[in-house]
Design a protein around this motif. Structure first.
Motif, PDB file in Angstrom:
ATOM      1  N   GLY A  25     -10.529 -24.947   3.521  1.00  0.00           N
ATOM      2  CA  GLY A  25      -9.860 -26.226   3.767  1.00  0.00           C
ATOM      3  C   GLY A  25     -10.506 -27.359   2.992  1.00  0.00           C
ATOM      4  N   TYR A  26     -11.818 -27.348   2.907  1.00  0.00           N
ATOM      5  CA  TYR A  26     -12.540 -28.375   2.161  1.00  0.00           C
ATOM      6  C   TYR A  26     -12.209 -28.315   0.672  1.00  0.00           C
ATOM      7  N   VAL A  27     -12.254 -27.116   0.104  1.00  0.00           N
ATOM      8  CA  VAL A  27     -11.936 -26.949  -1.316  1.00  0.00           C
ATOM      9  C   VAL A  27     -10.470 -27.301  -1.567  1.00  0.00           C
ATOM     10  N   GLY A  28      -9.585 -26.878  -0.684  1.00  0.00           N
ATOM     11  CA  GLY A  28      -8.166 -27.207  -0.825  1.00  0.00           C
ATOM     12  C   GLY A  28      -7.914 -28.702  -0.759  1.00  0.00           C
ATOM     13  N   PHE A  29      -8.637 -29.387   0.098  1.00  0.00           N
ATOM     14  CA  PHE A  29      -8.491 -30.838   0.198  1.00  0.00           C
ATOM     15  C   PHE A  29      -8.952 -31.521  -1.080  1.00  0.00           C
ATOM     16  N   LYS A  30     -10.104 -31.110  -1.614  1.00  0.00           N
ATOM     17  CA  LYS A  30     -10.642 -31.737  -2.825  1.00  0.00           C
ATOM     18  C   LYS A  30      -9.703 -31.526  -4.020  1.00  0.00           C
ATOM     19  N   PHE A  31      -9.195 -30.296  -4.195  1.00  0.00           N
ATOM     20  CA  PHE A  31      -8.300 -30.015  -5.306  1.00  0.00           C
ATOM     21  C   PHE A  31      -6.908 -30.585  -5.044  1.00  0.00           C
ATOM     22  N   ARG A  33      -5.949 -33.203  -3.390  1.00  0.00           N
ATOM     23  CA  ARG A  33      -5.885 -34.651  -3.562  1.00  0.00           C
ATOM     24  C   ARG A  33      -5.726 -35.024  -5.034  1.00  0.00           C
ATOM     25  N   VAL A  34      -6.457 -34.340  -5.909  1.00  0.00           N
ATOM     26  CA  VAL A  34      -6.368 -34.625  -7.348  1.00  0.00           C
ATOM     27  C   VAL A  34      -5.018 -34.201  -7.897  1.00  0.00           C
ATOM     28  N   TYR A  35      -4.556 -33.012  -7.538  1.00  0.00           N
ATOM     29  CA  TYR A  35      -3.295 -32.522  -8.081  1.00  0.00           C
ATOM     30  C   TYR A  35      -2.090 -33.271  -7.506  1.00  0.00           C
ATOM     31  N   VAL A  80      -5.895 -42.897  -9.902  1.00  0.00           N
ATOM     32  CA  VAL A  80      -6.113 -42.259 -11.198  1.00  0.00           C
ATOM     33  C   VAL A  80      -7.082 -43.146 -11.968  1.00  0.00           C
ATOM     34  N   ASP A  81      -8.222 -42.592 -12.312  1.00  0.00           N
ATOM     35  CA  ASP A  81      -9.302 -43.354 -12.935  1.00  0.00           C
ATOM     36  C   ASP A  81      -9.168 -43.292 -14.459  1.00  0.00           C
ATOM     37  N   ILE A  82      -8.426 -44.253 -15.025  1.00  0.00           N
ATOM     38  CA  ILE A  82      -8.246 -44.319 -16.475  1.00  0.00           C
ATOM     39  C   ILE A  82      -8.599 -45.724 -16.958  1.00  0.00           C
ATOM     40  N   ASN A  99       1.695 -41.920 -23.937  1.00  0.00           N
ATOM     41  CA  ASN A  99       0.741 -40.828 -23.753  1.00  0.00           C
ATOM     42  C   ASN A  99      -0.468 -41.360 -22.996  1.00  0.00           C
ATOM     43  N   VAL A 100      -0.857 -40.659 -21.957  1.00  0.00           N
ATOM     44  CA  VAL A 100      -2.000 -41.056 -21.141  1.00  0.00           C
ATOM     45  C   VAL A 100      -2.874 -39.817 -20.924  1.00  0.00           C
ATOM     46  N   ILE A 101      -4.182 -39.987 -21.066  1.00  0.00           N
ATOM     47  CA  ILE A 101      -5.137 -38.916 -20.809  1.00  0.00           C
ATOM     48  C   ILE A 101      -5.970 -39.305 -19.591  1.00  0.00           C
ATOM     49  N   TRP A 102      -6.096 -38.364 -18.643  1.00  0.00           N
ATOM     50  CA  TRP A 102      -6.892 -38.589 -17.444  1.00  0.00           C
ATOM     51  C   TRP A 102      -7.861 -37.421 -17.301  1.00  0.00           C
ATOM     52  N   GLU A 103      -9.144 -37.726 -17.331  1.00  0.00           N
ATOM     53  CA  GLU A 103     -10.182 -36.715 -17.178  1.00  0.00           C
ATOM     54  C   GLU A 103     -11.105 -37.101 -16.028  1.00  0.00           C
ATOM     55  N   GLY A 104     -11.635 -36.091 -15.389  1.00  0.00           N
ATOM     56  CA  GLY A 104     -12.570 -36.351 -14.297  1.00  0.00           C
ATOM     57  C   GLY A 104     -13.192 -35.071 -13.792  1.00  0.00           C
ATOM     58  N   ASP A 105     -13.934 -35.174 -12.724  1.00  0.00           N
ATOM     59  CA  ASP A 105     -14.628 -34.030 -12.140  1.00  0.00           C
ATOM     60  C   ASP A 105     -14.350 -33.952 -10.651  1.00  0.00           C
ATOM     61  N   ILE A 106     -14.204 -32.725 -10.174  1.00  0.00           N
ATOM     62  CA  ILE A 106     -14.166 -32.456  -8.743  1.00  0.00           C
ATOM     63  C   ILE A 106     -15.528 -31.861  -8.401  1.00  0.00           C
ATOM     64  N   VAL A 107     -16.299 -32.574  -7.611  1.00  0.00           N
ATOM     65  CA  VAL A 107     -17.663 -32.153  -7.307  1.00  0.00           C
ATOM     66  C   VAL A 107     -17.674 -31.443  -5.956  1.00  0.00           C
ATOM     67  N   LEU A 108     -18.059 -30.164  -5.984  1.00  0.00           N
ATOM     68  CA  LEU A 108     -18.237 -29.362  -4.787  1.00  0.00           C
ATOM     69  C   LEU A 108     -19.739 -29.126  -4.604  1.00  0.00           C
ATOM     70  N   PRO A 109     -20.174 -28.651  -3.459  1.00  0.00           N
ATOM     71  CA  PRO A 109     -21.620 -28.506  -3.250  1.00  0.00           C
ATOM     72  C   PRO A 109     -22.339 -27.631  -4.291  1.00  0.00           C
ATOM     73  N   PHE A 110     -21.721 -26.548  -4.758  1.00  0.00           N
ATOM     74  CA  PHE A 110     -22.396 -25.663  -5.708  1.00  0.00           C
ATOM     75  C   PHE A 110     -21.646 -25.521  -7.025  1.00  0.00           C
ATOM     76  N   TYR A 111     -20.658 -26.356  -7.256  1.00  0.00           N
ATOM     77  CA  TYR A 111     -19.833 -26.211  -8.458  1.00  0.00           C
ATOM     78  C   TYR A 111     -19.188 -27.547  -8.783  1.00  0.00           C
ATOM     79  N   THR A 112     -19.050 -27.837 -10.062  1.00  0.00           N
ATOM     80  CA  THR A 112     -18.336 -29.024 -10.526  1.00  0.00           C
ATOM     81  C   THR A 112     -17.210 -28.568 -11.448  1.00  0.00           C
ATOM     82  N   TYR A 113     -15.990 -28.924 -11.092  1.00  0.00           N
ATOM     83  CA  TYR A 113     -14.807 -28.549 -11.868  1.00  0.00           C
ATOM     84  C   TYR A 113     -14.350 -29.746 -12.679  1.00  0.00           C
TER      85      TYR A 113
END
Length: 127
Positions: A25-31, A33-35, A80-82, A99-113
């Motif tokens: 649920g935590y991982v699903g919430f983090k991803f 929200r971004v998607y 959206v952080d642009i 054209n718009v580019i949006w980049e960022g990171d999803i930070v999880l406890p042991f992984y950053t996407y």
């Protein structure tokens, strides 16, 4: 007659399943929200490109900076952080392209996407 029960013992299978559901649920919430923000922002960019194409006399959006300002307002509304450097607007006599580019990171406890979304919308002016 007394029932046979657990008598205060921990059922590790249930505990493991509960922890797995909480982590999922935590991982699903983090991803999610971004998607969800990506989807909503993409729809707004499509609508904004259509609004600019309908405004071929350039009354509502007289310059590219006015379009960029409208994009930044939508980006702020959808978290959206642009920056203005991430926006490219091209107006030809027949076509408008945003054209718009949006980049960022999803930070999880042991992984950053790291994610990167590219919004490319092009519409013909309606005369």
């Amino acid at each position: 007659m007394r029932k046979q029960g657990m008598h205060g013992k921990t059922n590790f299978g249930c505990l493991f399943l509960t922890l797995l559901l909480i982590a999922g649920g935590y991982v699903g919430f983090k991803f999610g929200r971004v998607y969800l923000s990506q989807y909503m922002f993409d729809r707004k960019m499509f609508e904004l490109t259509g609004d600019v194409a309908d405004d071929w006399k350039a009354k509502a959006f007289p310059s590219n900076s006015d379009i960029a300002h409208a994009i930044m307002e939508e980006a702020q509304r959808h978290s959206v952080d642009i920056t203005y450097d991430d926006i490219e607007i091209d107006r030809d006599p027949k076509v408008v392209s945003i054209n718009v580019i949006w980049e960022g990171d999803i930070v999880l406890p042991f992984y950053t996407y790291h994610y990167s979304f590219y919004f490319d919308h092009e519409r013909e002016f309606k005369y």
